[in-house]
Design an enzyme around this catalytic site. Structure first.
Site, mmCIF file in Angstrom:
data_model
loop_
_atom_site.group_PDB
_atom_site.id
_atom_site.type_symbol
_atom_site.label_atom_id
_atom_site.label_comp_id
_atom_site.label_asym_id
_atom_site.label_seq_id
_atom_site.Cartn_x
_atom_site.Cartn_y
_atom_site.Cartn_z
ATOM 1 C CB SER A 234 -0.942 -0.044 1.212
ATOM 2 O OG SER A 234 -1.895 0.974 1.153
ATOM 3 C CG ASP B 85 -5.758 -2.632 -4.231
ATOM 4 O OD1 ASP B 85 -6.528 -1.773 -3.736
ATOM 5 O OD2 ASP B 85 -4.554 -2.699 -3.932
ATOM 6 C CG HIS C 188 -5.329 -2.192 -0.126
ATOM 7 N ND1 HIS C 188 -4.558 -1.806 -1.209
ATOM 8 C CD2 HIS C 188 -4.886 -1.467 0.927
ATOM 9 C CE1 HIS C 188 -3.700 -0.891 -0.813
ATOM 10 N NE2 HIS C 188 -3.869 -0.666 0.469
#
Ligand code: CA
Length: 596
Positions: A218, A489, A526
């Site tokens: 991330s 994601d 994610h």
């Protein structure tokens, strides 16, 4: 005579062997420093002389303990840890804007049985926490880098959520109002802490690390890619998972587009939260999202040659194909179970098309059609715990009392403070963040990415983007970069990552795969989760590539307990290859799939 050094297997070697092996400088014996003395090391010994070692203590080997999710970050599980020296410190203590005190705080663990290597653990979210410096390997791995013998550092990127947290000025992203804290968050702290960590390694062990790795997901994935571009000499191997390498665009454009689209839908549906803002959480039930997920699956599962619940050929899964299936589940009349309102279908298609300005120009990226927006799968599927990840970002869980998607909370506050220039103050309560997102005009406000002012002389694009395709220096010194991205994601588009890779490949005359490889994980949300094989050791693949020149064509991944197929294994394939069933044997076994 210096203290004996230890090898990978913790064998003590005589110093003369090390000399003949050429592992240390011949002219002077390496001097090591015991853990307790590190706290007395003066800043002059570090490249940045403002460095302060606040504490250094020797920790005995410890057993792990399970996590307590109720305690949040403090309740994270602790893996088994080897004997190590734990160091806390900070760089560049200073008074910043609006009476805020800032410093780059770091956390380092130096194992007694050192493997000779350095591991930088990237951050997450908007950072602001110093991290535990265990060395998360990503891919749901139980091992941590410290347990493998790496010296590990983590850091807060120059602001502290417990300190720099003004409720009238965007809460935990208050640092966006401080020009230096912006730069520290964007790129500077990672450089500073890397230099500090390498110096501390030399002081403690008497020699520099033989290899250095940066690993993150991330925001941490953005940091990872940024290091390969802006500081290509610091790391030999880099693992960037779900990288937010265009985070400013994903935030200012992607989050605004999604939120405004869903808000329009909420208004049509007449659902508002107690703050009077359109209630995104109520725009889709879990069953509604399951209808979307099943439509995508119906349209695209078999494109890879096997209807197995995995959309490996997501590149061929077009909006036209999906739209046909969505049309089949569109209500002819009022909303009822088993169908979607035309306005819901239109909203989903608009979100997946990605943000555009009024001229129709793409501002960020479209999204790959995939099944991971969740949904109950029926049959033998376990409780759909895995479906939460997608909607938590985009719209929030259905039963929440008030708008609470990550996009309309931290995301909205970050758009105002970190991803636009100049920053705009927003209160953290009363629906103000959500209202701020709704007030963004993509035509008018797009310029705030490149804007510079006397008070904020560096644009967001300059300080935060990590989308350069100039990795020439990293490549020249044999650096290796592995990227892993979930196709489902919800916050950073896998399509965007693939397009960046294609551009990089062009710049490198079709030879990017010699030093950069990208692995898509179908169904994965994610950094993990989703109906996917999200357990994989991409770090081991990176190490083999970096140290043994074994380039990874595939990484075997396993599906977790909360998926429709616990224990299923599949190869993750280096793009553009995709996993293909060889035609015989169990479809639950990676051995029966090839990358092509
Ligand atoms: Ca399939």
């Amino acid at each position: 005579m210096p203290a004996p050094l230890r090898t990978f297997s913790n064998q003590i070697l005589p110093f003369t062997f090390l000399l003949t092996a050429g592992m240390v400088a011949a002219q002077s014996a390496p001097s090591t420093m015991p853990c307790a003395d590190l706290a007395k090391v003066a800043g002059q010994r570090f490249p940045n002389q403002t460095t302060i070692i606040a504490s250094a203590q020797l920790n005995a080997a410890s057993e792990g303990k399970p996590g307590n999710p109720a305690l949040g970050f403090a309740g994270a599980p602790v893996p088994p840890l080897p004997e190590h020296c734990e160091v806390l410190g900070r760089i560049n203590d200073r008074e910043g804007m609006y009476g805020q005190h800032y410093a780059i705080k770091f956390h380092m663990r130096l194992p007694a049985a050192w493997n000779g290597k350095f591991f930088f653990e990237g951050g997450g979210g908007s950072n602001g926490v110093v991290g535990n410096a265990f060395g998360n390997l990503q891919g749901q791995q139980r091992n941590v880098a410290l347990g493998l013998g790496y010296a590990v550092v983590s850091q807060d990127s120059g602001h502290d959520n417990a300190v720099n947290n003004d409720a009238e000025r965007n809460g935990t992203v208050t640092h966006g109002f401080d020009p230096q804290a912006r730069l520290d968050h964007g790129y500077n702290s990672y450089d500073q802490v890397t230099q500090m960590a390498k110096a501390l390694i030399r002081i403690h062990y008497g020699r520099a690390p033989e290899r250095s790795y940066f690993v993150g997901c991330s925001e941490g994935g953005r940091e990872a890619m940024m290091m390969s571009q802006r500081f290509p000499d610091h790391f030999d191997g880099i693992l960037a998972c779900a990288p937010g390498f265009e985070l400013p665009k994903s935030a200012l454009f992607g989050e605004v587009w999604t939120t405004q689209t869903l808000a329009g839908l909420a208004v049509k549906m007449g659902v508002y939260d107690k703050d009077g803002t359109p209630f995104l959480n109520k725009t889709f039930t879990d069953e509604d999202l399951a209808l979307v997920s099943n439509a995508v699956l119906g349209a695209c599962d078999a494109l890879d040659g096997l209807a197995d619940g995995v959309i490996d050929n997501f590149r061929a899964c077009t909006t036209d194909l999906v739209a046909q299936k969505l049309a089949e589940v569109t209500c002819k009349g009022p909303k009822r179970d088993g169908c979607l309102l035309p306005a819901q279908v239109a909203a989903i298609e608009r979100i997946y098309a990605g943000p555009k300005n009024s001229k129709g120009e793409e501002l960020y990226s479209d999204w790959a059609w995939d099944r991971g927006m969740g949904g109950k799968l029926g049959g033998a599927a376990p409780p759909d715990a895995y479906n939460v990840g997608w909607r938590v970002w985009k719209m929030g869980v259905y039963d929440a009392p008030v708008n609470n998607s990550i996009t309309t909370s931290l995301g909205a506050l970050s758009v105002g403070a970190v991803f636009t220039t100049p920053p705009t103050a927003t209160r953290v309560t009363g629906g103000a963040p959500m209202k701020a997102l709704l007030a963004v005009d993509l035509d008018r406000d797009a310029a705030k990415l490149d804007a510079e002012t006397p008070a904020y002389p560096v644009s967001v694009t300059s300080y935060f983007m990590a989308n350069s395709t100039d990795l020439s220096r990293f490549k020249a010194r044999q650096g290796k970069l592995v990227i892993v991205h979930g196709v489902s994601d919800p916050i950073f588009s896998a399509n965007d990552t693939i397009r960046w890779y294609e551009r990089l490949n062009q710049v490198n005359q079709g030879h990017a795969a010699e030093f950069v490889r990208t692995f898509a994980v179908p169904g994965m949300n994610h950094c993990g989760g989703g109906p996917s094989t999200d357990q994989f050791d991409a770090f081991a693949a990176l190490v083999n590539w970096t140290e043994k020149s074994q380039a990874p064509d595939k990484i075997v991944a396993t599906a977790g307990a909360a998926t429709p197929w616990p224990g299923r294994t599949r190869p993750l394939c280096a793009y553009p290859a995709q996993a293909r069933y060889t035609g015989s044997g169990s479809i639950e076994d990676a051995a029966n799939f090839a990358c092509r």
